[in-house]
Design a protein around this motif. Structure first.
Motif, mmCIF file in Angstrom:
data_model
loop_
_atom_site.group_PDB
_atom_site.id
_atom_site.type_symbol
_atom_site.label_atom_id
_atom_site.label_comp_id
_atom_site.label_asym_id
_atom_site.label_seq_id
_atom_site.Cartn_x
_atom_site.Cartn_y
_atom_site.Cartn_z
ATOM 1 N N PRO A 1 6.806 8.597 8.253
ATOM 2 C CA PRO A 1 7.600 9.441 9.588
ATOM 3 C C PRO A 1 6.886 8.619 10.810
ATOM 4 N N TYR A 2 5.885 8.171 10.895
ATOM 5 C CA TYR A 2 5.283 7.429 12.247
ATOM 6 C C TYR A 2 5.981 6.147 12.181
ATOM 7 N N VAL B 1 1.103 9.534 -1.496
ATOM 8 C CA VAL B 1 0.542 10.258 -0.529
ATOM 9 C C VAL B 1 0.611 9.335 0.809
ATOM 10 N N VAL B 2 0.519 8.338 0.507
ATOM 11 C CA VAL B 2 0.325 7.308 1.957
ATOM 12 C C VAL B 2 1.732 7.180 2.309
ATOM 13 N N GLU B 3 2.698 7.011 1.505
ATOM 14 C CA GLU B 3 4.120 6.940 2.022
ATOM 15 C C GLU B 3 4.466 8.164 2.561
ATOM 16 N N PHE C 1 0.728 -1.104 0.224
ATOM 17 C CA PHE C 1 0.132 0.001 0.002
ATOM 18 C C PHE C 1 0.764 1.299 0.049
ATOM 19 N N ILE C 2 1.756 1.325 0.957
ATOM 20 C CA ILE C 2 2.647 2.483 0.978
ATOM 21 C C ILE C 2 3.394 2.735 -0.392
ATOM 22 N N SER C 3 4.178 1.702 -0.812
ATOM 23 C CA SER C 3 4.962 1.595 -2.071
ATOM 24 C C SER C 3 4.074 2.137 -3.405
#
Length: 284
Positions: free
Chosen positions: A122-123, A115-117, A109-111
């Motif tokens: 950071p979190y 925007v999600v990445e 999902f992140i890759s």
């Protein structure tokens, strides 16, 4: 016609056998580790066995390998030991499956969505810096002394190596191949299946290799904090009883568990990602 003549010649009695490729001879010089590994093991064990006797090291400080072997034999013949082993194996495997599954989903999902990445990374980095072992008392407080707290600990500690490798693996896809498929009208799902996933497989297996060992570590650490069974609990019991040889025997079993898990992951990698180069994966 020519092929028929050849077949007739080879099928006749007394006809010379067709040429076959010569079998490759087994040469230890090409794979010196096959004799170096057991040789080093024998040298270390013998040096440990007789060196401690010559120096006069107390067995309560460092037991001899023969004493550890006796303790290991005593434990392996005890049905209760196998119960402890099964509990730790359950905790490690369940935590590993949960941690790896969550890492693959979140990493994918992140890759794929920038925007999600930018929002979540950071979190994730901040949480990754927290020593996972320090979370064990909290997990025991939240989930109790049973199986759940150890599974959660194993999942958390195996989650981050897998997540990092999934993200980096999906990023490592060849941009030229992606552009070529895009020109030919391939969908994002097709590009993911044909380019991104095969490129990420070596990284994924590197994460699996690290994660399974971390899962065993997480399960044992959780048992240290609070448990009534498991190899971590058995380690504490042998420590309280000053059975140092028994402690080393449990450590040997944990090492064998890690080695077996490592070899299984490597076997799967050779089957499913045989093109992987060791220099391309993230090892830590």
């Amino acid at each position: 016609m020519a092929t028929t003549d050849v077949a007739d010649k080879t099928s006749r009695p007394g006809a010379p056998a067709p040429d076959r490729p010569a079998r490759r001879r087994f040469d230890l010089r090409e794979r010196p580790q096959l004799w170096l590994v057991p040789a080093v093991f024998v040298v270390v064990v013998l040096g440990w066995e007789y060196g401690t006797q010559l120096i006069g090291v107390d067995e309560f400080v460092l037991p001899r390998p023969s004493q550890i072997a006796e303790a290991l034999h005593r434990q392996l013949t005890d049905a209760q030991f196998w119960s402890h082993l099964w509990v730790t194996t359950q905790e490690a495997l369940l935590g590993f499956v949960i941690g790896v599954g969550a890492a693959v989903l979140l990493g994918t999902f992140i890759s794929q969505i920038k925007v999600v990445e930018a929002t979540l990374m950071p979190y994730i980095v901040a949480f990754q810096t927290v020593p996972k072992v320090a979370l064990a008392p909290l997990f025991v407080l939240w989930f109790g002394f049973g199986l759940t707290s150890k599974v959660v600990m194993a999942a958390v500690i195996s989650f981050f190596p897998m997540l990092v490798n999934v993200i980096e693996g999906l990023r490592a896809a060849d941009a030229d191949r992606i552009q070529m498929l895009t020109v030919f009208g391939a969908s994002k799902a097709q590009i993911f299946r044909m380019v991104r996933l095969p490129s990420a497989l070596p990284f994924i297996f590197a994460g699996l290799d690290i994660g399974i060992v971390f899962a065993i570590l997480g399960a044992v650490v959780g048992e240290f904090i609070g448990a009534k069974e498991g190899l971590g609990y058995l380690l504490l019991q042998t420590n309280y009883n000053f059975d140092i040889a028994g402690m080393f025997a449990v450590l040997v079993v944990l090492s064998v568990m890690g080695l077996l898990a490592h070899f299984v992951i490597r076997l799967l990698q050779r089957r499913l990602a045989f093109w992987a180069e060791d220099t391309k994966v993230i090892g830590a």
